[in-house]
Motif scaffolding. Structure first.
Motif, PDB file in Angstrom:
ATOM      1  N   LEU A  59      -3.855   7.260  15.161  1.00 38.61           N
ATOM      2  CA  LEU A  59      -3.689   5.948  14.517  1.00 38.61           C
ATOM      3  C   LEU A  59      -2.761   6.020  13.306  1.00 38.61           C
ATOM      4  O   LEU A  59      -1.914   5.148  13.100  1.00 38.61           O
ATOM      5  N   ASN A  60      -2.926   7.079  12.507  1.00 42.27           N
ATOM      6  CA  ASN A  60      -2.178   7.142  11.239  1.00 42.27           C
ATOM      7  C   ASN A  60      -1.134   8.256  11.224  1.00 42.27           C
ATOM      8  O   ASN A  60      -0.760   8.764  10.161  1.00 42.27           O
ATOM      9  N   ASP A  72       1.554   5.613   1.140  1.00 39.95           N
ATOM     10  CA  ASP A  72       1.062   5.964   2.486  1.00 39.95           C
ATOM     11  C   ASP A  72      -0.445   6.186   2.470  1.00 39.95           C
ATOM     12  O   ASP A  72      -1.158   5.811   3.398  1.00 39.95           O
ATOM     13  N   GLU A 126      -2.021   2.792   2.448  1.00 47.21           N
ATOM     14  CA  GLU A 126      -1.996   2.163   3.780  1.00 47.21           C
ATOM     15  C   GLU A 126      -3.013   2.839   4.694  1.00 47.21           C
ATOM     16  O   GLU A 126      -3.694   2.200   5.497  1.00 47.21           O
ATOM     17  N   ASN A 127      -3.140   4.156   4.552  1.00 47.03           N
ATOM     18  CA  ASN A 127      -4.127   4.910   5.344  1.00 47.03           C
ATOM     19  C   ASN A 127      -5.517   4.337   5.126  1.00 47.03           C
ATOM     20  O   ASN A 127      -6.255   4.039   6.074  1.00 47.03           O
ATOM     21  N   ARG A 150      -6.327   1.408   3.750  1.00 50.70           N
ATOM     22  CA  ARG A 150      -6.431   0.000   4.186  1.00 50.70           C
ATOM     23  C   ARG A 150      -6.704  -0.074   5.682  1.00 50.70           C
ATOM     24  O   ARG A 150      -7.588  -0.778   6.148  1.00 50.70           O
ATOM     25  N   ARG A 151      -5.921   0.701   6.450  1.00 50.31           N
ATOM     26  CA  ARG A 151      -6.027   0.686   7.918  1.00 50.31           C
ATOM     27  C   ARG A 151      -7.422   1.164   8.374  1.00 50.31           C
ATOM     28  O   ARG A 151      -8.061   0.547   9.211  1.00 50.31           O
ATOM     29  N   VAL A 152      -7.861   2.286   7.790  1.00 48.48           N
ATOM     30  CA  VAL A 152      -9.168   2.813   8.190  1.00 48.48           C
ATOM     31  C   VAL A 152     -10.282   1.859   7.764  1.00 48.48           C
ATOM     32  O   VAL A 152     -11.261   1.662   8.490  1.00 48.48           O
ATOM     33  N   GLU A 202     -10.060  -1.377   7.716  1.00 51.85           N
ATOM     34  CA  GLU A 202     -10.082  -2.455   8.713  1.00 51.85           C
ATOM     35  C   GLU A 202     -10.755  -1.990  10.012  1.00 51.85           C
ATOM     36  O   GLU A 202     -11.551  -2.723  10.613  1.00 51.85           O
ATOM     37  N   VAL A 203     -10.469  -0.762  10.424  1.00 52.19           N
ATOM     38  CA  VAL A 203     -11.103  -0.232  11.652  1.00 52.19           C
ATOM     39  C   VAL A 203     -12.605  -0.064  11.429  1.00 52.19           C
ATOM     40  O   VAL A 203     -13.423  -0.437  12.288  1.00 52.19           O
ATOM     41  N   ASP A 250      -8.081   1.454  -3.805  1.00 51.68           N
ATOM     42  CA  ASP A 250      -8.067   1.420  -2.337  1.00 51.68           C
ATOM     43  C   ASP A 250      -9.485   1.424  -1.777  1.00 51.68           C
ATOM     44  O   ASP A 250      -9.793   0.693  -0.828  1.00 51.68           O
ATOM     45  N   CYS A 296     -11.649  -1.682   0.312  1.00 49.82           N
ATOM     46  CA  CYS A 296     -12.474  -1.539   1.534  1.00 49.82           C
ATOM     47  C   CYS A 296     -13.872  -2.107   1.280  1.00 49.82           C
ATOM     48  O   CYS A 296     -14.443  -2.807   2.121  1.00 49.82           O
TER      49      CYS A 296
END
Ligand SMILES: Nc1ncnc2c1ncn2[C@@H]1O[C@H](COP(=O)(O)OS(=O)(=O)O)[C@@H](OP(=O)(O)O)[C@H]1O
Ligand SMILES: Nc1ncnc2c1ncn2[C@@H]1O[C@H](COP(=O)(O)OP(=O)(O)O)[C@@H](O)[C@H]1O
Length: 207
Positions: free
Chosen positions: A73-74, A83, A86-87, A89-91, A93-94, A116, A120
């Protein structure tokens, strides 16, 4: 119709089976256990111990490990601050999707920046459990299970968390795990503390 970030003209579609129904089916409440700490502090070991303990109790969980997610995914992300942001943020959301599915989602990432982690938390009001692996740098470096501290000290890895990149410890977290009289508790003991917390807060049953 809405615009979210770069996505314009999008619509949210509600499905008939929602989080409540899924939680009833699983007899548990979806939540996110977010484990933060230095590299080598024991995040992945603890995440797996928690998952094993929950499984033995009949609860469904899933581990999102930073290192592992960077294989897929990342994989397009490095370790510059933006980065890493973003890592997380993405995790986040998952993890929110897994919690909405009714699972106990266990995320284990260094996640060095307070803002960050707090972003979350804001996505998961009342169901975000921050676990701080408060192990000192010298212990993590002495372990150096992957040899990364040695490489970083030799200048072969730039911007390594704790050495030449920052780590912002939580100011207020749900659970802080640390050594007692210089002794590190076992993974099982630490997992037991986290699972007991989840039980006390009512996440491990809905009936
Ligand atoms: N520069 C640098 N700094 C820190 N860690 C590094 C770096 N380069 C590679 N690694 C390896 O990447 C793992 C951390 O990935 P994360 O996604 O958890 O990091 S972060 O949350 O985006 O900061 C981390 O895994 P863990 O040791 O499990 O924490 C390392 O194995
Ligand atoms: N509670 C513990 N007691 C002793 N050693 C541990 C404990 N938890 C993890 N370790 C060891 O520390 C090293 C790093 O653990 P790991 O889970 O990979 O940390 P992280 O995911 O934070 O990098 C490994 O060698 C692991 O076996």
């Amino acid at each position: 119709m809405s615009t979210v970030g770069n996505s314009a003209n999008i619509f949210w579609h509600e499905c008939p089976v929602g989080k409540q129904e899924r939680q009833k089916l699983l007899n548990q409440k979806g939540c996110v256990v977010w484990i933060t700490g230095l590299s080598g502090s024991g995040k992945s070991t603890l995440a797996c111990s928690i998952s094993r303990e929950l499984h033995s109790r009949g609860n469904l969980s899933y581990v999102l490990d930073g290192d592992n997610l960077r294989h897929g995914l990342n994989k397009n992300l490095g370790f510059e601050a933006e980065d890493r942001a973003e890592n997380i943020r993405r995790v986040g959301e998952v993890a929110k999707l897994f919690a909405d599915a009714g699972l106990v989602c266990i995320a284990s990432l260094i996640s060095p920046y307070r803002k960050d982690r707090d972003a979350c938390r804001a996505m998961l009001p009342e169901s975000f459990i921050e676990v701080f692996m408060n192990m000192p740098l010298d212990l993590c470096e002495a372990r150096d299970a992957k040899g990364l501290y040695k490489l970083a000290r030799a200048g072969k890895i730039k911007g390594f968390t704790g050495l030449d990149d920052p780590y912002e410890p939580p100011l207020k977290c749900e659970i802080e795990l640390s050594r007692r009289d210089g002794i590190c508790p076992t993974p099982g003991a630490m997992a037991g503390k986290v699972v007991s917390y989840l039980e006390e807060k009512g996440f491990l049953e809905t009936k």
